[in-house]
Design a protein around this motif. Structure first.
Motif, short mmCIF file in Angstrom:
data_model
loop_
_atom_site.label_atom_id
_atom_site.label_comp_id
_atom_site.label_asym_id
_atom_site.label_seq_id
_atom_site.Cartn_x
_atom_site.Cartn_y
_atom_site.Cartn_z
N ALA A 313 -3.86 -9.68 -6.26
CA ALA A 313 -2.42 -9.74 -5.96
C ALA A 313 -1.70 -8.49 -6.46
O ALA A 313 -0.78 -7.98 -5.81
CB ALA A 313 -1.81 -11.00 -6.58
N ILE A 314 -2.12 -7.98 -7.62
CA ILE A 314 -1.50 -6.78 -8.18
C ILE A 314 -1.88 -5.56 -7.35
O ILE A 314 -1.04 -4.68 -7.08
CB ILE A 314 -1.93 -6.59 -9.64
N ILE A 315 -3.12 -5.51 -6.91
CA ILE A 315 -3.56 -4.39 -6.07
C ILE A 315 -2.76 -4.37 -4.77
O ILE A 315 -2.31 -3.31 -4.31
CB ILE A 315 -5.07 -4.49 -5.79
N ASP A 316 -2.56 -5.55 -4.18
CA ASP A 316 -1.78 -5.64 -2.93
C ASP A 316 -0.35 -5.16 -3.15
O ASP A 316 0.21 -4.43 -2.31
CB ASP A 316 -1.78 -7.07 -2.41
N LYS A 317 0.26 -5.56 -4.26
CA LYS A 317 1.63 -5.12 -4.55
C LYS A 317 1.69 -3.61 -4.70
O LYS A 317 2.59 -2.95 -4.19
CB LYS A 317 2.14 -5.79 -5.83
N PHE A 318 0.73 -3.08 -5.44
CA PHE A 318 0.72 -1.64 -5.69
C PHE A 318 0.54 -0.86 -4.39
O PHE A 318 1.22 0.15 -4.15
CB PHE A 318 -0.41 -1.31 -6.67
N MET A 319 -0.34 -1.34 -3.54
CA MET A 319 -0.61 -0.64 -2.29
C MET A 319 0.57 -0.75 -1.32
O MET A 319 0.81 0.17 -0.52
CB MET A 319 -1.87 -1.20 -1.64
N SER A 320 1.30 -1.84 -1.38
CA SER A 320 2.40 -2.04 -0.42
C SER A 320 3.74 -1.50 -0.92
O SER A 320 4.68 -1.38 -0.14
CB SER A 320 2.54 -3.53 -0.11
N HIS A 321 3.83 -1.20 -2.21
CA HIS A 321 5.07 -0.69 -2.77
C HIS A 321 5.02 0.83 -2.90
O HIS A 321 3.95 1.43 -2.90
CB HIS A 321 5.34 -1.29 -4.16
N SER A 322 6.20 1.41 -3.03
CA SER A 322 6.30 2.84 -3.29
C SER A 322 5.92 3.11 -4.74
O SER A 322 5.98 2.22 -5.60
CB SER A 322 7.73 3.31 -3.02
N TYR A 323 5.55 4.35 -5.03
CA TYR A 323 5.30 4.74 -6.42
C TYR A 323 6.54 4.53 -7.29
O TYR A 323 6.43 4.41 -8.51
CB TYR A 323 4.90 6.22 -6.49
N TYR A 324 7.70 4.51 -6.66
CA TYR A 324 8.96 4.47 -7.40
C TYR A 324 9.56 3.07 -7.48
O TYR A 324 10.72 2.91 -7.82
CB TYR A 324 9.96 5.43 -6.75
N GLU A 325 8.76 2.06 -7.17
CA GLU A 325 9.21 0.67 -7.27
C GLU A 325 8.36 -0.04 -8.32
O GLU A 325 7.16 -0.20 -8.13
CB GLU A 325 9.06 -0.05 -5.92
#
Length: 361
Positions: A313-325
């Motif tokens: 779930a964390i990997i999915d969030k990281f991949m779908s979010h911007s570096y700045y979020e």
């Protein structure tokens, strides 16, 4: 001539009020001494446990003093209303008319035995007949001064109050100082032993971290004792060698030589792809975890031995979010994970962007 009973009453009328007044002041001042001793224990010497005996000693001493105070105060106030006292007052009235007695009283006043208000017969009888509603302190002073005046009138030796006052002041203070003196010695010895034991653990962890990490910070218990524990942190890389936050591990060690807190921080390189960042961070997380396990130091929680990882779930969030979020992530059974960064418009070179793993105790 005074009877033996009257002489004894006169002696008590001098001593008891002085003792009651002293007890009142000791009851008022003893808590301040107690607070000072507690502050030395807590802030200066850093006692690690509550000193129960010392904590309850002051209230017990004050309670005992209050019982003595009330017993002496009630006794002497009742005694000065009884026949023996009244008879002495009548006898004193006759002596006040004697010129030789007046000269004696004046001499006594000059050396500080009497107050100006009690120099006249009116003042003398006012002290003897002071109303019951007067405050205790004022009443005790009046009884004492009246009794001293009677001692002079009847050529009786004025009892020495100093030894009694010293006992009432020094005994409670001495008990408190003795209790905390023993406590302070115990604190110093305990803290010194804890510091030596914990220092060996910290030096051991530091040696292991030095085999892999580039920058290590460790608090030395032998330089400065801290009852809250000590921090050891290690960066995998020198900060000036990379363009992002260095991954590091931070450990808290208590004074029993146990690891009581573990945190990981994994730097994110916003100039690289997210896939590459994940691969690198997983490798660095494995490295830091291996260093922790290599220490073989006792831990306060078995969760610290659990190997942290990136949940899907964390990997999915990281991949779908911007570096700045950033996002708070989630809490698992053994650790909490989250992502920290800065908004793009406020982002500065070498800004902080990283994942954190806080191991749950």
């Amino acid at each position: 001539m005074l009877t033996t009973k009257q002489k004894q009453l006169l002696r008590r009328a001098v001593l008891y009020p002085s003792m009651v007044i002293t007890e009142m002041f000791v009851c008022f001042l003893l808590p301040f001494l107690w607070l000072l001793l507690i502050m030395i224990d807590d802030l200066v010497l850093q006692g690690q446990e509550l000193f129960t005996v010392g904590f309850y000693a002051m209230p017990v001493l004050v309670f005992i003093l209050l019982i003595i105070l009330m017993a002496q105060g009630l006794y002497i106030q009742r005694a000065t209303r009884k026949e023996d006292w009244m008879e002495m007052v009548k006898m004193a009235k006759g002596k006040l008319e004697d010129p030789e007695t007046n000269m004696l009283l004046e001499k006594a006043a000059n050396v500080g035995f009497l107050t100006a208000s009690l120099m006249t017969p009116e003042g003398f009888y006012a002290g003897a007949r002071m109303a019951a509603e007067a405050r205790l302190l004022k009443r005790m002073k009046a009884i004492r001064n009246t009794a001293i005046q009677m001692c002079i009138l009847f050529r009786e030796k004025i009892p020495n109050r100093i030894p009694y006052i010293l006992v009432l002041v020094l005994v409670p203070a001495g008990i408190m100082l003795s209790l905390y003196g023993v406590r302070y010695v115990d604190i110093i010895q305990t803290n010194r032993a804890d510091a030596q034991r914990t220092a060996q653990v910290i030096y051991h962890i530091e040696d292991i971290f030095e085999t892999t990490c580039a920058d290590i910070y460790a608090q030395d218990p032998l330089e400065k004792f801290d009852r809250d524990g000590y921090t050891i942190s290690a960066d995998l890389y020198e900060e000036d060698m990379i363009t992002y936050d260095s991954s590091h591990i931070s450990i808290e060690v208590n004074n029993r030589g146990q690891i009581e807190s573990v945190d990981y921080r994994l730097g994110v390189n916003i100039l690289d792809t997210k896939e590459n960042n994940l691969v690198r961070m997983e490798q660095e997380l494995d490295t830091l975890y291996s260093l922790l396990m290599e220490t073989q130091v006792e831990m306060t929680s078995e969760n610290f031995r659990v190997k942290p990882y990136f949940p899907p779930a964390i990997i999915d969030k990281f991949m779908s979010h911007s570096y700045y979020e950033d996002f708070s992530g989630e809490s698992l059974e053994a650790f909490h994970i989250g992502y920290i960064t800065q908004e793009e418009e406020n982002y500065e070179p070498y800004g902080e962007t990283y994942f954190y793993f806080s191991m749950e105790d």
